[in-house]
Design a protein around this motif. Structure first.
Motif, PDB file in Angstrom:
ATOM      1  N   LEU A  35      24.387  -2.127  -1.217  1.00 45.42           N
ATOM      2  CA  LEU A  35      24.047  -0.864   0.002  1.00 45.42           C
ATOM      3  C   LEU A  35      22.722  -1.069   0.528  1.00 45.42           C
ATOM      4  N   GLY A  36      21.837  -1.711  -0.022  1.00 41.87           N
ATOM      5  CA  GLY A  36      20.681  -2.199   0.060  1.00 41.87           C
ATOM      6  C   GLY A  36      19.594  -2.590  -0.943  1.00 41.87           C
ATOM      7  N   GLY A  37      18.421  -3.062  -0.675  1.00 41.53           N
ATOM      8  CA  GLY A  37      17.595  -3.264  -1.739  1.00 41.53           C
ATOM      9  C   GLY A  37      16.925  -2.106  -2.645  1.00 41.53           C
ATOM     10  N   ILE A  38      16.125  -1.301  -1.948  1.00 39.81           N
ATOM     11  CA  ILE A  38      15.742  -0.015  -2.594  1.00 39.81           C
ATOM     12  C   ILE A  38      15.894   1.144  -1.725  1.00 39.81           C
ATOM     13  N   LEU A  39      16.286   2.352  -2.444  1.00 40.02           N
ATOM     14  CA  LEU A  39      16.503   3.742  -1.761  1.00 40.02           C
ATOM     15  C   LEU A  39      15.418   4.710  -2.599  1.00 40.02           C
ATOM     16  N   ILE A  40      14.495   5.232  -1.499  1.00 38.86           N
ATOM     17  CA  ILE A  40      13.686   6.215  -2.452  1.00 38.86           C
ATOM     18  C   ILE A  40      13.976   7.436  -1.457  1.00 38.86           C
ATOM     19  N   SER A  41      14.455   8.531  -2.147  1.00 37.47           N
ATOM     20  CA  SER A  41      14.961   9.701  -1.471  1.00 37.47           C
ATOM     21  C   SER A  41      14.271  10.921  -1.986  1.00 37.47           C
ATOM     22  N   ASN A  42      13.743  12.158  -1.388  1.00 36.81           N
ATOM     23  CA  ASN A  42      13.012  13.043  -1.769  1.00 36.81           C
ATOM     24  C   ASN A  42      11.941  12.663  -2.897  1.00 36.81           C
ATOM     25  N   SER A  43      11.201  11.573  -2.764  1.00 35.86           N
ATOM     26  CA  SER A  43      10.396  11.067  -3.795  1.00 35.86           C
ATOM     27  C   SER A  43       9.250  10.427  -3.059  1.00 35.86           C
ATOM     28  N   ALA A  44       8.188  10.069  -3.857  1.00 35.42           N
ATOM     29  CA  ALA A  44       7.154   9.165  -3.229  1.00 35.42           C
ATOM     30  C   ALA A  44       6.877   8.087  -4.696  1.00 35.42           C
ATOM     31  N   GLY A  45       6.676   6.722  -4.210  1.00 34.33           N
ATOM     32  CA  GLY A  45       6.365   5.879  -4.981  1.00 34.33           C
ATOM     33  C   GLY A  45       5.780   4.825  -4.358  1.00 34.33           C
ATOM     34  N   ILE A  46       5.341   3.831  -5.315  1.00 29.10           N
ATOM     35  CA  ILE A  46       4.534   2.569  -4.908  1.00 29.10           C
ATOM     36  C   ILE A  46       5.455   1.377  -5.112  1.00 29.10           C
ATOM     37  N   VAL A  47       5.514   0.731  -3.962  1.00 27.16           N
ATOM     38  CA  VAL A  47       6.411  -0.536  -3.722  1.00 27.16           C
ATOM     39  C   VAL A  47       5.512  -1.789  -3.377  1.00 27.16           C
ATOM     40  N   THR A  48       5.406  -2.392  -4.374  1.00 25.63           N
ATOM     41  CA  THR A  48       4.206  -3.679  -3.903  1.00 25.63           C
ATOM     42  C   THR A  48       4.782  -5.017  -4.438  1.00 25.63           C
ATOM     43  N   GLY A  49       4.561  -6.042  -3.643  1.00 26.07           N
ATOM     44  CA  GLY A  49       4.609  -7.428  -3.966  1.00 26.07           C
ATOM     45  C   GLY A  49       6.077  -7.760  -4.271  1.00 26.07           C
TER      46      GLY A  49
END
Length: 188
Positions: A35-49
């Motif tokens: 379905l894809g690499g990363i899903l962030i839903s109704n949230s906040a996060g740090i995606v680095t590197g």
């Protein structure tokens, strides 16, 4: 925190985060997820590197959350596109978004996004698509996409400053049904 993992070959997303803030996704490899690499839903996060490539769907999807920090990722050859932001977003800095089928970055109904110093190139439908959105694009390199570099549709009050938008197969900047946008100090 997810760090230094090889997350590949899953039927769904590589990582899916829903209604959970403060997560960190650091220095992982995502590939061939259904379905894809990363899903962030109704949230906040740090995606680095992270390296996010070869997934079905988008490499990274941000849905209905604000405040995520997306930086220094390599996002390429995903079949849906590079990054999709809808109804929210965050800050995107220093990412390489290249060679995706679809747009490098697609923002739908997003407000307050800061898109700074990213490389968006060689994406099939175009570089950056803004629909019903208001964002700030600063110091990005948007080149060699197989469509327009930046497309604004029903998007008002966007600021494009200091971007290099060159060598795209379509328009450098294509604006339709959009008002109040400021484009300054850019190479087009």
């Amino acid at each position: 925190t997810s760090s230094a993992n090889n997350i590949t070959g899953n039927a769904g997303y590589g990582i899916s985060i829903t209604s959970a803030n403060g997560n960190q996704i650091l220095n992982n490899t995502f590939g061939t997820n259904g379905l894809g690499g990363i899903l962030i839903s109704n949230s906040a996060g740090i995606v680095t590197g992270n390296t996010i490539s070869g997934n079905s769907g988008f490499g990274l999807t941000l849905n209905s959350g604000t405040g995520s920090q997306i930086s220094n990722n390599t996002i390429g050859t995903n079949t849906g596109g590079g990054i999709s932001i809808s109804n929210g977003g965050g800050n995107l800095t220093g990412n390489a978004i290249t060679g995706n089928t679809g747009f490098g970055l697609s923002v739908i109904a997003g407000t307050g996004n800061q898109i700074i110093n990213n490389t968006v190139s060689s994406n099939t439908l175009g570089g950056i698509s803004l629909s019903k959105s208001s964002v700030t694009l600063t110091s990005n390199s948007i080149a060699g996409n197989f469509g327009s570099g930046v497309a604004l549709d029903s998007s008002n009050g966007n600021t494009l400053t200091g971007n290099s938008i060159t060598g795209n197969s379509g328009f450098g900047i294509f604006v339709t049904a959009s008002t109040g946008n400021q484009i300054t100090n850019s190479i087009v």
